[in-house]
Design an enzyme around this catalytic site. Structure first.
Site, short mmCIF file in Angstrom:
data_model
loop_
_atom_site.label_atom_id
_atom_site.label_comp_id
_atom_site.label_asym_id
_atom_site.label_seq_id
_atom_site.Cartn_x
_atom_site.Cartn_y
_atom_site.Cartn_z
N HIS A 37 -32.41 -59.78 -63.92
CA HIS A 37 -31.09 -60.08 -64.36
C HIS A 37 -30.49 -61.38 -63.94
O HIS A 37 -29.32 -61.79 -64.62
CB HIS A 37 -30.00 -58.95 -63.78
CG HIS A 37 -29.51 -59.00 -62.63
ND1 HIS A 37 -28.38 -58.27 -62.01
CD2 HIS A 37 -29.93 -59.70 -61.23
CE1 HIS A 37 -28.06 -58.74 -60.75
NE2 HIS A 37 -29.19 -59.37 -60.39
N ASP B 65 -40.28 -65.04 -51.14
CA ASP B 65 -38.88 -65.46 -51.37
C ASP B 65 -39.07 -66.97 -51.13
O ASP B 65 -39.72 -67.63 -50.42
CB ASP B 65 -37.63 -64.74 -50.77
CG ASP B 65 -36.34 -64.82 -51.54
OD1 ASP B 65 -35.90 -65.88 -51.77
OD2 ASP B 65 -35.80 -63.59 -51.54
N ARG C 139 -36.40 -56.05 -57.34
CA ARG C 139 -34.91 -55.52 -57.26
C ARG C 139 -33.94 -56.87 -57.86
O ARG C 139 -33.84 -57.77 -56.88
CB ARG C 139 -34.37 -54.71 -56.38
CG ARG C 139 -33.06 -54.31 -56.58
CD ARG C 139 -32.64 -53.55 -55.58
NE ARG C 139 -31.92 -54.35 -54.32
CZ ARG C 139 -31.04 -53.89 -53.34
NH1 ARG C 139 -30.65 -52.82 -53.32
NH2 ARG C 139 -30.62 -54.90 -52.67
C1 LIG Z 1 -30.30 -61.09 -56.27
S1 LIG Z 1 -31.09 -61.51 -55.23
C2 LIG Z 1 -32.27 -59.98 -54.93
C3 LIG Z 1 -32.76 -59.86 -53.78
C4 LIG Z 1 -33.84 -58.59 -53.07
N1 LIG Z 1 -34.74 -58.56 -54.41
C5 LIG Z 1 -32.72 -57.58 -53.21
O1 LIG Z 1 -32.58 -56.70 -54.32
O2 LIG Z 1 -31.99 -57.38 -52.15
C6 LIG Z 1 -32.12 -62.72 -55.76
C7 LIG Z 1 -33.24 -63.32 -54.85
O3 LIG Z 1 -34.15 -64.18 -55.54
C8 LIG Z 1 -34.50 -65.33 -54.60
N2 LIG Z 1 -35.04 -66.38 -55.40
C9 LIG Z 1 -34.65 -67.22 -56.18
N3 LIG Z 1 -35.11 -67.95 -56.89
C10 LIG Z 1 -36.50 -67.70 -56.47
C11 LIG Z 1 -37.88 -68.53 -56.58
N4 LIG Z 1 -38.04 -69.16 -57.27
N5 LIG Z 1 -38.77 -67.67 -56.12
C12 LIG Z 1 -38.43 -66.67 -55.30
N6 LIG Z 1 -37.26 -66.21 -54.96
C13 LIG Z 1 -36.44 -66.58 -55.60
C14 LIG Z 1 -33.29 -65.36 -53.66
O4 LIG Z 1 -33.63 -66.26 -52.73
C15 LIG Z 1 -32.86 -64.17 -53.59
O5 LIG Z 1 -33.22 -63.72 -52.47
#
Ligand SMILES: C[S@@+](CC[C@H](N)C(=O)[O-])C[C@H]1O[C@@H](n2cnc3c(N)ncnc32)[C@H](O)[C@@H]1O
Length: 454
Positions: free
Chosen positions: A343, A293, A339
């Protein structure tokens, strides 16, 4: 043939009987709404599929019955003023009123007293709480005296009322439902103000949220700023909410993780706290798990694992790494999963993320997307819907597609993302070199892909 209204009433009546019997088997009668939430009971019920199905049918039929018998003006008027749902919930959640009422107990507290404790005129407090109590959130136990009920008590945070405001960073810790309500009524509400304008004239902004804020960054870049760290932390906590109230187990059973060779590498891409990995790794601890992340997400993961399962990090079962999924994937894994990542993004960004995984994958690697599935309100030959009892909507209305359609709007607001149908996931995968093999159904279905042969 029975008439339309009677059909709806019969669906409700027969399913209520089933629900009551399920509760009797669980050792108690169905709890009245006036009682505070019992989280252990809620989690047990949420993981019972038969009860979930029964509940869905009751909710689908009851909401359709209400929509059928209410006047169009009442239905449209209620819907058109949905912003008052948002602001009243935001008001009580920000001011920790459920926490205060938890301490007051079933006798409740006068709105004037609540007002004094939170520094707001008690007349406003009574108006907002009555609006919510009329919609079954809180109870007005005596005129202007309010107490928690099952729904409002789900907003209770983890610290005593007097300590909650001492630190904005930790305010929502261990309170995922309150964090979720805080996040959607804040960031979501800000984004919704540019929702209509953005769709016609995006003017170079990446989302309605960015347009309202007049910031040319994505929400995640905005979260990375020092003054937004508390929002990022609240968002990470909010991501635990659906699992908290809807039960767990779906991720561990989505794939036969134990049939993979021992020591397989599994990457949770955009893991945030890593709640999904934690569930899978507990059922298959013989593998190596890597959580990726951005910095804020990995900081949240470090706190979460240090508290819940520190040995897994100490003994190397789980590794936490800062890595952006818009950069080439450095790990050749047996399984990549995500997850609620795809979206978040429009098509181009999704293809970029999925291609990076494809480039790193072995021929035998799997890709699992845990994403909600968009469902048409009519029947769909691919997904079905014809087995839904007459006269319910094929997607069961808000009972089947309420959450996914709500998050769909939220994704437009925050990130210009979207929920997709099974066909759209298949197509997206194909464009990035992945072949859709199976869809495991569930509240959050698993779309399982293998690497397409070139
Ligand atoms: C909707 S949350 C989902 C988190 C996790 N998969 C869950 O289901 O609990 C989206 C995640 O994507 C991460 N994110 C956003 N841009 C990112 C990037 N460029 N690389 C890695 N992670 C990223 C955010 O920090 C966040 O934790």
């Amino acid at each position: 043939m029975t008439d339309y209204l009677t059909e709806l009433v019969q669906i409700i009546a027969s399913n209520v009987k089933t629900l009551q019997s399920a509760y009797v088997i669980n050792g108690r009668a169905y709890p009245p709404l006036d009682e505070p939430l019992d989280p252990a009971q809620a989690a047990k019920i949420a993981s019972n599929n038969a009860v979930q199905e029964t509940t869905r049918l009751i909710v689908a039929a009851a909401t359709q019955l209400v929509a059928s018998v209410r006047s169009p003006f009442d239905v449209l008027g209620e819907q058109a003023t949905g912003m008052y749902n948002t602001v009243t919930l935001s008001f009580v959640n920000d001011h920790n009123i459920a926490d205060l009422l938890k301490e007051a107990g079933p006798e409740g507290l006068d709105a004037k007293e609540i007002g004094k404790r939170i520094g707001v005129d008690g007349v406003y407090v009574a108006q907002c709480l009555r609006y919510l109590a009329t919609r079954h959130i809180f109870r007005e136990v005596k005129p202007n005296v309010f107490a928690n009920n099952r729904l409002s008590s789900a907003l209770v945070k983890s610290k005593p009322f007097n300590e909650i405001e001492s630190d904005i960073m930790t305010k929502y810790d261990d309170a995922p439902v309150s964090a979720f309500v805080g996040h959607v009524t804040d960031e979501g509400f800000i984004g919704s103000q540019s929702f209509i304008e953005f769709m016609k004239h995006p003017k170079g902004y990446s989302s309605p949220l960015s347009m309202t804020l007049q910031e040319h960054t994505s929400m995640f870049e905005w979260y990375a700023r020092p003054e937004q760290k508390w929002r990022a932390r609240r968002f990470a906590t909010a991501m635990k909410a659906p699992a908290k109230l809807r039960g767990q187990g779906a991720y561990a059973s989505a794939l036969d993780w134990n049939s993979l060779p021992s020591g397989s590498t599994i990457v949770d891409v955009g893991a945030s706290t890593g709640v999904v990995t934690m569930e899978i790794a507990r059922s298959a601890p013989q593998h190596k798990y890597v959580l990726h992340d951005l910095e804020g997400g990995i900081a949240a993961a470090q706190r979460h694992w240090a508290k819940e399962w520190p040995e897994a990090v100490e003994n190397g079962t789980v590794t936490l790494e800062v890595h952006s999924f818009f950069d080439p994937m450095p790990v050749q894994a047996d399984v990549y999963f995500m997850r609620a990542i795809i979206h978040d993004w429009p098509e181009d960004e999704c293809r970029q993320i999925l291609r990076h995984l494809n480039a790193a994958a072995k021929p035998t690697s799997k890709l699992v997307l845990f994403e909600m599935m968009a469902l048409h309100a009519c029947s769909d030959e691919l997904v079905g819907g014809n087995d839904v009892p007459y006269p319910l909507l094929a997607n069961l209305g808000i009972a089947g597609a309420g959450f996914v359609t709500m998050i769909d709007m939220h994704m437009i607001s925050l990130l210009n993302g979207r929920e997709r149908t099974a066909r759209e996931y298949e197509e997206l995968g194909k464009q990035a070199g992945w072949k859709l093999e199976t869809v495991k159904p569930g509240l959050v279905p698993a779309f399982i892909f293998s690497k397409a042969v070139e």
